[in-house]
Scaffold this motif. Sequence first.
Motif, short mmCIF file in Angstrom:
data_model
loop_
_atom_site.label_atom_id
_atom_site.label_comp_id
_atom_site.label_asym_id
_atom_site.label_seq_id
_atom_site.Cartn_x
_atom_site.Cartn_y
_atom_site.Cartn_z
N PRO A 1 59.65 -5.51 58.88
CA PRO A 1 59.19 -5.10 57.56
C PRO A 1 58.46 -3.76 57.63
CG PRO A 1 58.32 -7.28 58.17
CD PRO A 1 58.88 -6.66 59.40
N GLY B 1 56.00 -0.93 55.04
CA GLY B 1 55.40 -0.54 53.77
C GLY B 1 55.52 0.97 53.62
N ALA B 2 54.37 1.67 53.66
CA ALA B 2 54.41 3.13 53.50
C ALA B 2 54.54 3.86 54.84
CB ALA B 2 53.13 3.59 52.80
N GLY B 3 54.50 3.11 55.95
CA GLY B 3 54.70 3.73 57.27
C GLY B 3 53.53 4.59 57.73
N THR B 4 52.29 4.18 57.39
CA THR B 4 51.12 4.97 57.84
C THR B 4 50.40 4.32 59.02
OG1 THR B 4 49.52 3.90 56.37
CG2 THR B 4 50.72 5.78 55.46
N THR C 1 43.62 5.71 54.17
CA THR C 1 44.94 6.05 53.60
C THR C 1 45.10 5.36 52.23
OG1 THR C 1 45.74 4.27 55.03
CG2 THR C 1 46.22 6.52 55.72
N SER D 1 50.32 0.84 51.44
CA SER D 1 50.70 -0.27 50.56
C SER D 1 49.83 -1.49 50.86
CB SER D 1 52.17 -0.62 50.79
OG SER D 1 52.34 -1.24 52.06
N SER E 1 43.04 -3.10 59.49
CA SER E 1 41.98 -3.90 60.10
C SER E 1 40.67 -3.85 59.30
CB SER E 1 41.71 -3.41 61.52
OG SER E 1 41.32 -2.05 61.49
N SER E 2 40.38 -2.71 58.73
CA SER E 2 39.07 -2.52 58.09
C SER E 2 39.10 -1.18 57.36
CB SER E 2 37.97 -2.50 59.15
OG SER E 2 38.35 -1.65 60.22
N PHE F 1 56.06 -10.69 53.53
CA PHE F 1 55.24 -10.91 52.32
C PHE F 1 56.02 -10.38 51.11
CE2 PHE F 1 51.29 -9.41 54.97
CZ PHE F 1 51.50 -10.45 55.87
#
Length: 446
Positions: free
Chosen positions: A73, A75-78, A139, A144, A153-154, A205
Amino acid sequence: MGLAELKTELSQLDLVDQGPLLQQLSHDQFGFSPSLVPRLQPCCADLVVRATSTEEVVQVAGACARHGVPLTPRGAGTGNYGQAVPLEGGVVLDTSAMQQVRQFDPLSGVLTAEPGCRLLELDRYLQPQGWALRLAPSTWRTASLGGFIAGGSSGVGSVRWGLLRDPGNLLGLEVVTIEPEPRVLQLDAAVARGLNHAYGSNGIFTAITVPAAPWQDWQEVALVAESAAAALALGEQLTTAALEIDGLCFLERRLLERMPALGSSAWPRGDALLLLAAPAALPLIESMASAAGAELCWQRPQWPPRGLLLRELCWNHTTLQLRANAPEFTYQLVLLPDPVGPFMEAIAERWPGWVHWHLERVRQGGRLRWVGLLPFVWRGEAALAELNGALKAAGGLVFNAHAISVEDGGLGVVDADQVAAKRAYDPAGLCNPGKLRGWRSGAVEA
Ligand SMILES: Cc1cc2nc3c(=O)[nH]c(=O)nc-3n(C[C@H](O)[C@H](O)[C@H](O)COP(=O)(O)OP(=O)(O)OC[C@H]3O[C@@H](n4cnc5c(N)ncnc54)[C@H](O)[C@@H]3O)c2cc1C
């Protein structure tokens, strides 16, 4: 693997199977780690599928399971550790176009949204209703929700709400299993815990439920002190006082002078605290700062977000800003012991000037602590291993930012809940293979 058959089966979906976009959607921000680059750069998906609905996710998961094709999966790839990089090729399932808010209760602040919702866009949705996300990485504009829950993580908010994996920060998930006939499951907070920060290795998800916090007109505040010790002591006083603070970052002077200015004036010389604070807290922050000999040199409301934001000098944006002009820098993530003084002295004595001090204030296990995203110039693998050893010997807990697996980037130990979730929702081990070290052909590794 039956890739050709899989492509035919999914041909009516939005597919990318060649060109620079295939490469781009197979990579994330692992370039922060010179150690990860040679390992991850060659990895590429055979196919990217850009899903727009749960039904499409079900089609892709079922086809991958039937044809034995790995699925990662995205998302935005950050992500910084290659969390969304397909180590074994196969399909990258991009859920960033799934951007519906499914449900929001303005009385309780409970939000259910699809994984592709951008965090800032969610805050734009919540703000007029008097609410805001509790936690966000730096970010915030690009990441996402799904990627943050699976890979983050935080961040901003962690000084109040703790770390993402702390119970209460994730209330539920809608998950698609990777099976020939995929199931769409509604998981409550207790069960969802096993999928939180598991790098999307144990289920996809399609909706996420999180609690929001009452909206606050957070003020960006920068304070500059005459010494690192004075700034750190002030940071500890401010966060243990009864003041509403949503983020507090310490930057030693060598880092501050390399950060872009927030306004038109250059940063003054000194060691800085960058804060997000409630308006009612400002008078006391100013008087406590003044008593500590610190100068207030920036203040502005954070909302509406315009231009460069103070939070974009914090968390891993500090490393990003530093690397913009000094790409030889990388960083290591470490939870510092309390008090931090002896730890910092031990590292500085061993390697004078090598490790730079960027700390963020977080609540960990209910206690306020400093977490370091410590920039240093890359000197090779052996030097990194030596540094990790010294950070641990001085009492730090290293979350290795140069590791591929969930465990090695976390506490270093296998989480039985994460492995059990993989056994239940990805029995063939196809989902983001290679990321969950505790999974070896379904067996739990100690
Ligand atoms: C400059 C910079 C600053 C950063 N600051 C922070 C910070 O303050 N705090 C922090 O925690 N992180 C930080 N990060 C890391 C990263 O930006 C965040 O963790 C972010 O939330 C990841 O979101 P994303 O959408 O980009 O996810 P991606 O990178 O696309 O994916 C992250 C993980 O989530 C999984 N995933 C994505 N979508 C789904 C889905 N639908 N179902 C299941 N799994 C899924 C992926 O497989 C991957 O393992 C930073 C990164 C950079 C480059």
